[in-house]
Design a protein around this motif. Sequence first.
Motif, PDB file in Angstrom:
ATOM      1  N   LYS A   1       0.815  -1.284   0.022  1.00  0.00           N
ATOM      2  CA  LYS A   1      -0.006   0.034  -0.156  1.00  0.00           C
ATOM      3  C   LYS A   1       0.786   1.208   0.013  1.00  0.00           C
ATOM      4  CE  LYS A   1      -3.458   2.427   2.756  1.00  0.00           C
ATOM      5  NZ  LYS A   1      -4.272   2.256   3.873  1.00  0.00           N
ATOM      6  N   LYS A   2       0.643   2.175  -0.838  1.00  0.00           N
ATOM      7  CA  LYS A   2       1.275   3.464  -0.944  1.00  0.00           C
ATOM      8  C   LYS A   2       0.475   4.695  -0.716  1.00  0.00           C
ATOM      9  CE  LYS A   2       5.071   1.368  -2.868  1.00  0.00           C
ATOM     10  NZ  LYS A   2       6.056   1.131  -1.931  1.00  0.00           N
ATOM     11  N   SER A   3       0.854   5.725  -0.023  1.00  0.00           N
ATOM     12  CA  SER A   3       0.247   6.895  -0.082  1.00  0.00           C
ATOM     13  C   SER A   3       1.192   7.866  -0.759  1.00  0.00           C
ATOM     14  CB  SER A   3      -0.019   7.274   1.191  1.00  0.00           C
ATOM     15  OG  SER A   3       0.975   7.452   2.079  1.00  0.00           O
ATOM     16  N   PHE A   4       0.600   8.744  -1.564  1.00  0.00           N
ATOM     17  CA  PHE A   4       1.425   9.793  -2.081  1.00  0.00           C
ATOM     18  C   PHE A   4       1.352  11.310  -1.734  1.00  0.00           C
ATOM     19  CE2 PHE A   4       1.221   6.169  -4.905  1.00  0.00           C
ATOM     20  CZ  PHE A   4       2.461   6.025  -4.995  1.00  0.00           C
ATOM     21  N   ARG A   5       2.142  12.336  -1.889  1.00  0.00           N
ATOM     22  CA  ARG A   5       1.781  13.558  -1.350  1.00  0.00           C
ATOM     23  C   ARG A   5       1.117  14.389  -2.432  1.00  0.00           C
ATOM     24  NH1 ARG A   5       7.232  14.355   0.778  1.00  0.00           N
ATOM     25  NH2 ARG A   5       7.451  12.768   1.886  1.00  0.00           N
ATOM     26  N   ASN A   6       1.667  13.961  -3.762  1.00  0.00           N
ATOM     27  CA  ASN A   6       1.250  14.738  -5.024  1.00  0.00           C
ATOM     28  C   ASN A   6       1.365  13.714  -6.141  1.00  0.00           C
ATOM     29  OD1 ASN A   6       3.776  14.619  -5.673  1.00  0.00           O
ATOM     30  ND2 ASN A   6       4.321  16.614  -4.554  1.00  0.00           N
ATOM     31  N   TYR A   7       0.705  14.025  -7.186  1.00  0.00           N
ATOM     32  CA  TYR A   7       0.771  13.383  -8.603  1.00  0.00           C
ATOM     33  C   TYR A   7       2.284  13.179  -9.040  1.00  0.00           C
ATOM     34  CZ  TYR A   7      -4.428  13.701  -8.727  1.00  0.00           C
ATOM     35  OH  TYR A   7      -5.473  13.741  -8.898  1.00  0.00           O
ATOM     36  N   GLU A   8       3.146  13.946  -8.932  1.00  0.00           N
ATOM     37  CA  GLU A   8       4.577  13.859  -9.432  1.00  0.00           C
ATOM     38  C   GLU A   8       5.022  12.590  -8.774  1.00  0.00           C
ATOM     39  OE1 GLU A   8       8.834  16.375  -9.596  1.00  0.00           O
ATOM     40  OE2 GLU A   8       6.849  17.407  -8.840  1.00  0.00           O
TER      41      GLU A   8
ATOM     42  N   MET B   1       3.415  10.126  -7.369  1.00  0.00           N
ATOM     43  CA  MET B   1       2.729   8.927  -7.708  1.00  0.00           C
ATOM     44  C   MET B   1       3.284   8.543  -9.159  1.00  0.00           C
ATOM     45  SD  MET B   1      -1.200   8.235  -8.326  1.00  0.00           S
ATOM     46  CE  MET B   1      -1.333   9.324  -9.804  1.00  0.00           C
ATOM     47  N   ASN B   2       3.350   9.608 -10.097  1.00  0.00           N
ATOM     48  CA  ASN B   2       3.884   9.157 -11.338  1.00  0.00           C
ATOM     49  C   ASN B   2       5.194   8.734 -11.553  1.00  0.00           C
ATOM     50  OD1 ASN B   2       1.560   9.832 -12.537  1.00  0.00           O
ATOM     51  ND2 ASN B   2       1.922  12.057 -12.571  1.00  0.00           N
ATOM     52  N   ASN B   3       6.190   9.256 -10.462  1.00  0.00           N
ATOM     53  CA  ASN B   3       7.495   8.820 -10.338  1.00  0.00           C
ATOM     54  C   ASN B   3       7.559   7.323  -9.882  1.00  0.00           C
ATOM     55  OD1 ASN B   3       8.784  11.153 -11.463  1.00  0.00           O
ATOM     56  ND2 ASN B   3       9.095  11.864  -9.147  1.00  0.00           N
ATOM     57  N   TRP B   4       6.591   6.772  -8.891  1.00  0.00           N
ATOM     58  CA  TRP B   4       6.582   5.387  -8.528  1.00  0.00           C
ATOM     59  C   TRP B   4       6.158   4.565  -9.562  1.00  0.00           C
ATOM     60  CZ3 TRP B   4       2.520   2.213  -8.107  1.00  0.00           C
ATOM     61  CH2 TRP B   4       2.743   0.943  -7.636  1.00  0.00           C
ATOM     62  N   LYS B   5       5.207   4.978 -10.350  1.00  0.00           N
ATOM     63  CA  LYS B   5       4.546   4.274 -11.574  1.00  0.00           C
ATOM     64  C   LYS B   5       5.838   4.044 -12.582  1.00  0.00           C
ATOM     65  CE  LYS B   5       1.062   6.708 -12.605  1.00  0.00           C
ATOM     66  NZ  LYS B   5      -0.353   7.167 -13.236  1.00  0.00           N
TER      67      LYS B   5
END
Length: 62
Positions: free
Chosen positions: A31-38, A40-44
């Motif tokens: 399970k992951k949580s991200f502070r912003n879309y950037e 999340m996109n880096n993780w993806k």
Amino acid sequence: MDIREKKIRLWLQNPPQMNFPVPVNLPPFSKKSFRNYEEMNNWKREYLKKIAAQGGIQWKNC
């Protein structure tokens, strides 16, 4: 009763069996949580690189 209602009743009485393929060698992730879309996109992007490095994903039909 129109044809659409008949189709809907038929589908409700006899629901179709859906068989979707299942990924076999998907790299694990928790399970992951991200502070912003950037973030999340880096993780993806990194996750997709892992998939590409192993030669893609194998699929198993159910």
